[in-house]
Design an enzyme around this catalytic site. Structure first.
Site, mmCIF file in Angstrom:
data_model
loop_
_atom_site.group_PDB
_atom_site.id
_atom_site.type_symbol
_atom_site.label_atom_id
_atom_site.label_comp_id
_atom_site.label_asym_id
_atom_site.label_seq_id
_atom_site.Cartn_x
_atom_site.Cartn_y
_atom_site.Cartn_z
ATOM 1 N N ASP A 70 0.670 -1.129 0.151
ATOM 2 C CA ASP A 70 -0.334 0.197 -0.506
ATOM 3 C C ASP A 70 0.694 1.392 -0.223
ATOM 4 O OD1 ASP A 70 -2.089 1.614 -0.469
ATOM 5 O OD2 ASP A 70 -3.026 1.183 2.399
ATOM 6 N N LYS A 71 1.684 0.995 -1.096
ATOM 7 C CA LYS A 71 2.322 2.250 -1.486
ATOM 8 C C LYS A 71 2.078 3.807 -0.985
ATOM 9 C CE LYS A 71 4.650 0.220 -5.317
ATOM 10 N NZ LYS A 71 6.097 0.218 -4.634
ATOM 11 N N ASN A 116 8.516 -7.991 -9.020
ATOM 12 C CA ASN A 116 8.026 -7.373 -9.581
ATOM 13 C C ASN A 116 9.156 -6.162 -10.058
ATOM 14 O OD1 ASN A 116 8.621 -4.323 -7.885
ATOM 15 N ND2 ASN A 116 8.670 -5.861 -6.152
ATOM 16 N N ARG A 117 8.889 -5.188 -10.900
ATOM 17 C CA ARG A 117 10.375 -3.713 -11.050
ATOM 18 C C ARG A 117 9.125 -3.184 -11.296
ATOM 19 N NH1 ARG A 117 10.286 -7.650 -15.776
ATOM 20 N NH2 ARG A 117 8.831 -6.283 -17.958
ATOM 21 N N GLY A 119 9.314 0.036 -9.407
ATOM 22 C CA GLY A 119 10.940 1.153 -9.165
ATOM 23 C C GLY A 119 9.661 2.076 -8.615
ATOM 24 N N PHE A 120 9.146 2.285 -7.667
ATOM 25 C CA PHE A 120 9.103 3.731 -6.808
ATOM 26 C C PHE A 120 7.841 3.643 -7.298
ATOM 27 C CE2 PHE A 120 13.272 3.138 -3.857
ATOM 28 C CZ PHE A 120 12.885 2.242 -3.625
ATOM 29 N N SER A 180 15.966 -1.408 -2.797
ATOM 30 C CA SER A 180 15.320 -2.054 -3.632
ATOM 31 C C SER A 180 16.270 -2.367 -4.929
ATOM 32 C CB SER A 180 14.461 -1.195 -4.076
ATOM 33 O OG SER A 180 13.179 -1.085 -5.432
ATOM 34 N N ASN A 182 14.904 -1.505 -8.031
ATOM 35 C CA ASN A 182 14.068 -1.845 -9.496
ATOM 36 C C ASN A 182 14.517 -0.093 -9.811
ATOM 37 O OD1 ASN A 182 13.143 -4.091 -10.186
ATOM 38 N ND2 ASN A 182 11.652 -4.331 -7.779
ATOM 39 N N THR A 183 15.217 0.753 -8.726
ATOM 40 C CA THR A 183 15.806 1.672 -9.045
ATOM 41 C C THR A 183 17.230 2.215 -9.745
ATOM 42 O OG1 THR A 183 13.851 3.179 -7.744
ATOM 43 C CG2 THR A 183 16.132 4.231 -8.490
ATOM 44 N N LYS A 211 16.340 -1.168 5.700
ATOM 45 C CA LYS A 211 16.347 -2.170 5.045
ATOM 46 C C LYS A 211 17.217 -2.532 3.773
ATOM 47 C CE LYS A 211 11.992 -4.175 2.877
ATOM 48 N NZ LYS A 211 10.590 -3.714 2.254
ATOM 49 N N THR A 239 14.712 -9.466 4.685
ATOM 50 C CA THR A 239 15.746 -8.427 3.717
ATOM 51 C C THR A 239 14.248 -7.931 3.014
ATOM 52 O OG1 THR A 239 14.917 -10.259 2.344
ATOM 53 C CG2 THR A 239 17.168 -10.038 4.229
ATOM 54 N N ASN A 240 15.194 -6.977 1.506
ATOM 55 C CA ASN A 240 14.003 -6.631 0.231
ATOM 56 C C ASN A 240 13.980 -7.925 -0.462
ATOM 57 O OD1 ASN A 240 13.137 -4.687 -1.324
ATOM 58 N ND2 ASN A 240 14.197 -3.182 -0.429
ATOM 59 N N GLY A 254 8.554 -14.027 -2.122
ATOM 60 C CA GLY A 254 7.849 -15.247 -1.347
ATOM 61 C C GLY A 254 8.711 -16.478 -1.242
ATOM 62 N N GLY A 281 9.554 -14.620 2.292
ATOM 63 C CA GLY A 281 9.244 -15.927 2.297
ATOM 64 C C GLY A 281 8.391 -15.829 3.168
ATOM 65 N N THR A 303 4.174 -11.103 0.094
ATOM 66 C CA THR A 303 3.686 -12.019 -0.161
ATOM 67 C C THR A 303 2.484 -13.494 -0.043
ATOM 68 O OG1 THR A 303 5.637 -12.113 -2.294
ATOM 69 C CG2 THR A 303 4.424 -14.035 -2.732
#
Length: 321
Positions: A70-71, A116-117, A119-120, A180, A182-183, A211, A239-240, A254, A281, A303
């Protein structure tokens, strides 16, 4: 199997012709519309109290919702009704940004995983602050901060500071997301010099957590812990998502992450003694118990919640000891 697993999940997974992000957004907005009577009924089914105090914050139970679900804080009133003892919103950035191109979320149902990718993608720190100004929270709230994509690495400190100044008044803790995948370049901020500069700047009364990624070596984790301790960090989130997989580009979460996340939590706990929020996980109550045994003071679901629903939250709380 639960009713969620037998009936609700298959239906949700068909929304948007099976597009995971469409289903995610549809679900968030429906949760946001739940009225007080429905939330009360859900709480009677799923809420379990197991009070715990960590880094000076009182949690009604030690099972929280992980950042990323829920960003923008769309469904904040719903999560406690589904049993969560705390909620972490974000990751949010100083500048609003659309994130990466779609499609950018993929399920691997056979492996009980998500890649997921994103990207914030978020509405920005100011928008979240405006929402939280009007919100009366009933469980502790964590806010995850990341670097805006348009901000160069050498200006990252000011970028985090801008978000911190806007959001710290509404947070029970602030999480610094430097992990992350993805950035572009973000994970470089886990390096000693970058991380130290950020942490030195973000001094305040709100507990600060860092994190970390599951892909770091033990030496790199130890260095991040040394910097965190020296700068008054109150806890670590481990972890991330991981980039160590063969699927589409992006961070994997997951079941495939279960063992590695637990190993990192155990290492952080033994190496630092800092409180750890274990995430990654946790798909069953047994996974939760093992994460607590590894040294986690709190855990978060993401997940596992997607695949098993709110019954998993309740089972994980009941398994806490």
């Amino acid at each position: 199997m639960t009713v969620f697993e037998k009936a609700v999940r298959p239906w949700l997974f068909r929304i948007g012709k099976g597009d995971a992000e469409t289903a995610h957004e549809w679900t968030l907005h429906r949760l946001a519309r739940l009225g007080a009577p429905v939330r009360k009924a859900l709480a009677s089914l799923y809420k379990v109290d197991r009070p715990v105090r960590v880094f000076g914050v009182d949690f009604p139970n030690p099972v929280g919702l992980a950042a990323g679900m829920d960003k923008n804080g769309i469904a904040l009133s719903a999560w406690p009704a589904l049993g969560f003892g705390f909620v972490e919103v974000g990751t949010v950035t100083a500048h609003a940004q659309p994130g990466n191109e779609k499609p950018r979320v993929f399920r691997d149902i056979g492996k009980q995983a998500v890649i997921n990718r994103m990207g914030f993608n978020n509405a920005g720190a100011a928008a979240l602050a405006s929402k939280l100004m009007e919100f009366q929270r009933t469980v502790p709230l964590g806010i995850s901060l990341g670097k805006s994509k348009i901000t160069p690495l050498d200006e990252a400190v000011a970028d985090y500071r801008a978000s911190y100044d806007l959001l710290a008044p509404y947070a029970d803790y602030i999480a610094i997301n430097v992990s992350s995948p993805n950035t572009p370049g973000l994970r470089q901020l886990q390096d000693k010099s970058h991380l130290e500069a950020i942490l030195r700047e973000l001094k305040g009364d709100v507990p600060l957590l860092v994190k970390i990624a599951p892909d770091l070596t033990e030496a790199a984790i130890a260095e991040a812990l040394e910097v965190s301790i020296a700068n008054g960090v109150k806890g670590i989130i481990a972890t991330n998502t991981t980039i160590a997989h063969d699927g589409p580009q992006g961070g994997l979460s997951g079941k495939p992450l279960t063992q590695r996340a637990r190993e990192v939590v155990s290492f952080v706990h033994k190496e630092s003694g800092l409180p750890v929020i274990g995430v990654g996980g946790i798909m069953t109550a047994d996974d939760a118990s093992r994460m607590f045994d590894a040294g986690a003071s709190l855990i978060q679901l993401y997940t596992g919640f997607i695949y098993h629903g709110p019954a998993l939250v309740k089972e994980c709380v009941r398994g806490y000891r």
